[in-house]
Design a protein around this motif. Structure first.
Motif, PDB file in Angstrom:
ATOM      1  N   LYS A  35      32.896   4.777 -37.496  1.00 39.16           N
ATOM      2  CA  LYS A  35      31.417   5.071 -38.053  1.00 39.16           C
ATOM      3  C   LYS A  35      30.989   3.634 -38.450  1.00 39.16           C
ATOM      4  CE  LYS A  35      33.014   8.425 -40.339  1.00 39.16           C
ATOM      5  NZ  LYS A  35      33.123   9.618 -41.256  1.00 39.16           N
ATOM      6  N   ARG A  36      31.679   2.881 -39.066  1.00 45.55           N
ATOM      7  CA  ARG A  36      31.025   1.820 -39.912  1.00 45.55           C
ATOM      8  C   ARG A  36      32.187   0.633 -39.890  1.00 45.55           C
ATOM      9  NH1 ARG A  36      31.982   1.647 -45.302  1.00 45.55           N
ATOM     10  NH2 ARG A  36      32.722   3.644 -46.335  1.00 45.55           N
ATOM     11  N   LEU A  37      31.861  -0.441 -40.266  1.00 49.42           N
ATOM     12  CA  LEU A  37      32.813  -1.728 -40.557  1.00 49.42           C
ATOM     13  C   LEU A  37      32.951  -1.642 -42.108  1.00 49.42           C
ATOM     14  CD1 LEU A  37      32.095  -4.461 -37.924  1.00 49.42           C
ATOM     15  CD2 LEU A  37      34.070  -2.632 -37.967  1.00 49.42           C
ATOM     16  N   VAL A  38      34.033  -1.458 -42.511  1.00 47.56           N
ATOM     17  CA  VAL A  38      34.336  -1.636 -43.947  1.00 47.56           C
ATOM     18  C   VAL A  38      34.096  -3.131 -44.528  1.00 47.56           C
ATOM     19  CG1 VAL A  38      35.814  -1.017 -46.046  1.00 47.56           C
ATOM     20  CG2 VAL A  38      35.678   0.331 -43.956  1.00 47.56           C
ATOM     21  N   SER A 200      39.584  -0.983 -56.890  1.00 49.14           N
ATOM     22  CA  SER A 200      38.726  -1.750 -55.597  1.00 49.14           C
ATOM     23  C   SER A 200      39.737  -1.467 -54.357  1.00 49.14           C
ATOM     24  CB  SER A 200      38.248  -2.905 -55.659  1.00 49.14           C
ATOM     25  OG  SER A 200      39.080  -4.003 -55.776  1.00 49.14           O
ATOM     26  N   ARG A 201      41.155  -1.787 -54.475  1.00 53.58           N
ATOM     27  CA  ARG A 201      42.000  -1.653 -53.534  1.00 53.58           C
ATOM     28  C   ARG A 201      42.446  -0.050 -52.957  1.00 53.58           C
ATOM     29  NH1 ARG A 201      45.876  -5.856 -56.405  1.00 53.58           N
ATOM     30  NH2 ARG A 201      44.580  -7.959 -56.083  1.00 53.58           N
ATOM     31  N   ILE A 202      42.297   0.765 -54.143  1.00 51.29           N
ATOM     32  CA  ILE A 202      42.698   2.075 -53.512  1.00 51.29           C
ATOM     33  C   ILE A 202      41.353   2.685 -53.068  1.00 51.29           C
ATOM     34  CG2 ILE A 202      42.549   4.451 -54.391  1.00 51.29           C
ATOM     35  CD1 ILE A 202      44.345   3.189 -56.773  1.00 51.29           C
ATOM     36  N   GLN A 203      40.098   2.178 -53.327  1.00 51.82           N
ATOM     37  CA  GLN A 203      38.963   2.559 -52.649  1.00 51.82           C
ATOM     38  C   GLN A 203      38.685   1.849 -51.300  1.00 51.82           C
ATOM     39  OE1 GLN A 203      36.931   5.112 -53.886  1.00 51.82           O
ATOM     40  NE2 GLN A 203      38.678   5.365 -55.184  1.00 51.82           N
ATOM     41  N   LEU A 204      39.231   0.693 -50.983  1.00 55.31           N
ATOM     42  CA  LEU A 204      39.296   0.168 -49.743  1.00 55.31           C
ATOM     43  C   LEU A 204      40.083   1.118 -48.828  1.00 55.31           C
ATOM     44  CD1 LEU A 204      37.818  -2.640 -49.029  1.00 55.31           C
ATOM     45  CD2 LEU A 204      40.404  -3.563 -49.196  1.00 55.31           C
ATOM     46  N   VAL A 205      41.160   1.326 -49.178  1.00 54.17           N
ATOM     47  CA  VAL A 205      42.078   1.985 -48.099  1.00 54.17           C
ATOM     48  C   VAL A 205      41.448   3.383 -47.893  1.00 54.17           C
ATOM     49  CG1 VAL A 205      44.477   3.061 -47.890  1.00 54.17           C
ATOM     50  CG2 VAL A 205      44.139   1.006 -48.835  1.00 54.17           C
ATOM     51  N   GLN A 207      38.102   3.987 -47.962  1.00 55.33           N
ATOM     52  CA  GLN A 207      37.151   3.794 -47.082  1.00 55.33           C
ATOM     53  C   GLN A 207      37.634   3.555 -45.607  1.00 55.33           C
ATOM     54  OE1 GLN A 207      33.658   1.015 -48.228  1.00 55.33           O
ATOM     55  NE2 GLN A 207      35.448   1.049 -50.382  1.00 55.33           N
ATOM     56  N   TYR A 208      38.974   2.937 -45.368  1.00 60.40           N
ATOM     57  CA  TYR A 208      39.514   2.657 -44.064  1.00 60.40           C
ATOM     58  C   TYR A 208      39.663   4.238 -43.511  1.00 60.40           C
ATOM     59  CZ  TYR A 208      40.873  -1.991 -45.469  1.00 60.40           C
ATOM     60  OH  TYR A 208      41.135  -3.287 -45.990  1.00 60.40           O
TER      61      TYR A 208
END
Length: 263
Positions: A35-38, A200-205, A207-208
């Protein structure tokens, strides 16, 4: 791609608890769509830009996190991976940390060092491939009940494409488990991870998972070793980087739906 121990021909897995329905060719057309690039282009960069295959050419027969982390990981696998199922362990090495008493129909390994993968006793087969250069996985759609990735997500430069491929090869109801701590090969971690905080690392995953159509809402699991039983000297040593325990983080999601356990 270097292939070692060719995969056996795919055949439908035996029925087991939490193994839901077959892959339906009439599934919604948007399933698996990115849907989008993170990540931004800069966020994908690494301090060491040499090919990852070169960096991992020498085998490292070590465990990159402590026993407390590995105990939590094995416990999570025991809770979430269906016995008798088909499991793919991506970005793996010489040990998979699967519960030793649980039998799976097949366990396939992937990584960057053939010597490490060949020593893994749980692998029925394995293959070597750099997912930062080529994200496609050479499996039929809906081939696996579970895909796991332990302490390696920080090195993915195209996680959106990798997660979309994982969704494709998962059976409906299949689970994808990403686990990590705060350790890394600093020069090989992507900038977005290297410069981030734990949050932010948790949220990054998360978002993946969110960026690929078809995953359930991501579940975050955090198990941080308690500090209350530590002495003042131990606490100070921990702040200085000595005598520390590795925090355990995992993000879990399923394809389409989360199966209901019979237990």
């Amino acid at each position: 791609m270097l292939a070692v121990r060719l995969h056996p021909a795919f055949s439908p897995s035996k029925k087991h608890n939490n193994s839901p329905v077959r892959c339906d060719a009439t599934r919604p057309p948007n399933v698996g769509r990115i849907k989008r690039l993170v990540l931004t282009p800069e966020g994908r960069t690494k301090l060491n830009s040499t090919p990852d295959r070169d960096f991992y050419s020498f085998p490292r027969f070590v465990k990159h996190v402590d026993d407390g982390f590995l105990t939590e990981l094995t416990k999570l696998y025991e809770e979430r991976l269906p016995p008798g199922g088909d499991v793919l362990d991506i970005m793996s090495s010489w040990v998979s940390h699967l519960p030793p008493e649980v039998k799976y129909r097949r366990v396939v390994g992937h990584g960057l060092n053939a010597q490490e993968l060949a020593r893994n006793p749980r692998f029925e087969s394995f293959f070597v491939k750099d997912l930062n250069r080529e994200q496609e996985l050479a499996f039929e759609s809906c081939s696996f009940d579970a895909v796991v990735c332990a302490v390696s997500v920080q090195y993915m430069q195209w996680p959106e494409k990798v997660f979309a491929e994982v969704l494709r090869i998962l059976k409906p109801g299949g689970v994808f488990i990403i686990s990590f701590s705060d350790r890394m090969f600093y020069e090989k971690a992507i900038t977005a991870w290297r410069d981030g905080t734990t949050y932010s690392r948790i949220q990054l995953v998360v978002q993946y998972f969110q960026c690929v159509e078809g995953f359930t809402e991501a579940e975050v699991i955090k198990r941080i070793p308690g500090q209350e039983r530590r002495s003042l000297l131990q606490s100070i040593a921990g702040l200085l980087g000595y005598s520390r325990s590795d925090p355990f983080y995992a993000v879990v999601a399923y394809r389409n739906f989360k199966p209901i356990s019979d237990s």
